[in-house]
Scaffold this active site. Structure first.
Site, PDB file in Angstrom:
ATOM      1  N   ASP A  64       0.808  -1.221   0.000  1.00  0.00           N
ATOM      2  CA  ASP A  64       0.000   0.000   0.000  1.00  0.00           C
ATOM      3  C   ASP A  64       0.839   1.268   0.000  1.00  0.00           C
ATOM      4  OD1 ASP A  64       0.764  -0.771   2.599  1.00  0.00           O
ATOM      5  OD2 ASP A  64      -0.878   0.326   3.540  1.00  0.00           O
ATOM      6  N   HIS A  65       2.163   1.102  -0.058  1.00  0.00           N
ATOM      7  CA  HIS A  65       3.047   2.267  -0.104  1.00  0.00           C
ATOM      8  C   HIS A  65       3.912   2.316  -1.374  1.00  0.00           C
ATOM      9  CE1 HIS A  65       2.349   3.763   4.054  1.00  0.00           C
ATOM     10  NE2 HIS A  65       1.880   2.532   4.161  1.00  0.00           N
ATOM     11  N   HIS A 140       8.436  -0.446  12.485  1.00  0.00           N
ATOM     12  CA  HIS A 140       7.342  -1.128  11.807  1.00  0.00           C
ATOM     13  C   HIS A 140       7.709  -2.603  11.652  1.00  0.00           C
ATOM     14  CE1 HIS A 140       3.610  -1.255   9.738  1.00  0.00           C
ATOM     15  NE2 HIS A 140       4.098  -1.379   8.516  1.00  0.00           N
ATOM     16  N   HIS A 268      -3.165   7.755   7.344  1.00  0.00           N
ATOM     17  CA  HIS A 268      -3.062   6.292   7.355  1.00  0.00           C
ATOM     18  C   HIS A 268      -4.178   5.675   8.202  1.00  0.00           C
ATOM     19  CE1 HIS A 268      -1.161   2.239   7.600  1.00  0.00           C
ATOM     20  NE2 HIS A 268      -0.736   2.593   6.402  1.00  0.00           N
TER      21      HIS A 268
END
Length: 302
Positions: A64-65, A140, A268
């Site tokens: 998604d990035h 992350h 986000h």
């Protein structure tokens, strides 16, 4: 300094929600930050010229990035691009993108330059005479960086009345703007502070997505004008944050408060929530100056 949010939602794209991507304009430079699916469609909707994008910064290799990046690179080729395109991202991004190009036999006809990142400490990865960009190590599930964009201090501004009052020749103007004192023919030294005004304070923007709550971020974003910090969850789902290595709105606000930033922009968002205002309300119990990202939203910080 202007920010255009192309997408700001977590995980999968939906009919009205796009994954992370944004464009930062600073000192007439245009920087693309992350490139989720649909980025080039959003660029067209925002009427941003593709030809102005020369530097793309990818925070991490979750789809998604960066799943929009192969398509954007291919579109540049179809548009006849000739100028260099620089991609900054985690080690492995070159392999991922070049595999797409190899299998599709669609190599670019313009220079495509990768700058792969692996450092666990902040480092300057781009700089010119107007702007610098540094990494912000984030916490992350995979190797991830945020990015700190900072204007360099500009030239001092001439105090025309003072300069003309001393009858200083124009040939010395640039030296004066560079901060030098001037010695008159009489031998008198005129200090630079008398001949100039301070330049505008340099602006700064910090992008922090995706990340768990981490106080290690605070000294790296301390005092920035604008902080974009992920807020995937509300407090009601706080138990999910440590598992997924994401943050809540309150945690983002805590970072903003402790770092003494000027403005906090939340993004986000998990698409499980029907109202984004809840994120703002929760964050403002900690930090006052909060705004919400949204697809297509523009922020002008000039």
């Amino acid at each position: 300094m202007k920010l255009t949010v192309l997408g700001c939602y977590a995980a999968t794209p939906r009919s009205l929600n796009n994954p992370t991507s944004q464009v930062l304009e600073m000192k007439n430079r245009l920087f693309l930050i992350d490139c989720g699916e649909g980025t080039q469609v959003q660029l067209r909707k925002s009427k941003i010229k593709f030809s102005r994008i020369n530097h793309i910064f990818i925070s991490h290799l979750h789809g998604d990035h960066f799943f929009g990046l192969p398509g954007l690179i291919s579109t540049f080729r179809l548009l006849g691009r000739q100028t260099e395109l620089h991609i900054y991202g985690p080690k492995g991004i070159k392999e991922a993108i070049t595999l797409f190009l190899k299998l599709g036999d669609s190599w670019t006809n313009y220079p495509l330059l990768f700058h792969e990142l692996s450092a666990n400490e902040p480092q300057v990865i781009y700089g010119d005479e107007k702007v610098t960009v540094s990494t912000i190590p984030l916490e992350h599930r995979i190797y991830t960086n945020g990015f700190l964009f900072k204007e360099r201090l500009g030239e001092r501004k001439l105090n025309i009345a003072a300069v003309e009052g001393y009858k200083i020749d124009r040939c010395y103007y640039q030296n004066i703007k560079n901060g030098k004192d001037i010695t008159l023919e009489s031998g008198k030294v005129v200090s630079n502070s008398e001949l100039t005004f301070d330049p505008p304070a340099p602006k700064s923007y910090a992008f922090c997505s995706d990340t768990a709550f981490s106080e290690a971020i605070i000294p790296w974003v301390c005092g920035v004008d604008v902080l974009y910090h992920e807020a995937t969850f509300l407090e009601s789902e706080k138990k999910l944050a440590p598992k997924t290595k994401h943050a809540t709105a309150k945690e983002a606000a805590t970072i903003a408060k402790e770092a003494n930033v000027g403005k906090l922009i939340l993004g986000h968002f998990s698409t499980r929530y029907k109202s984004l205002e809840l994120f703002k309300e929760e964050a403002q119990t900690i930090f006052d100056n909060v705004d919400l990202a949204d697809d297509g939203k523009e922020f002008d910080f000039s």
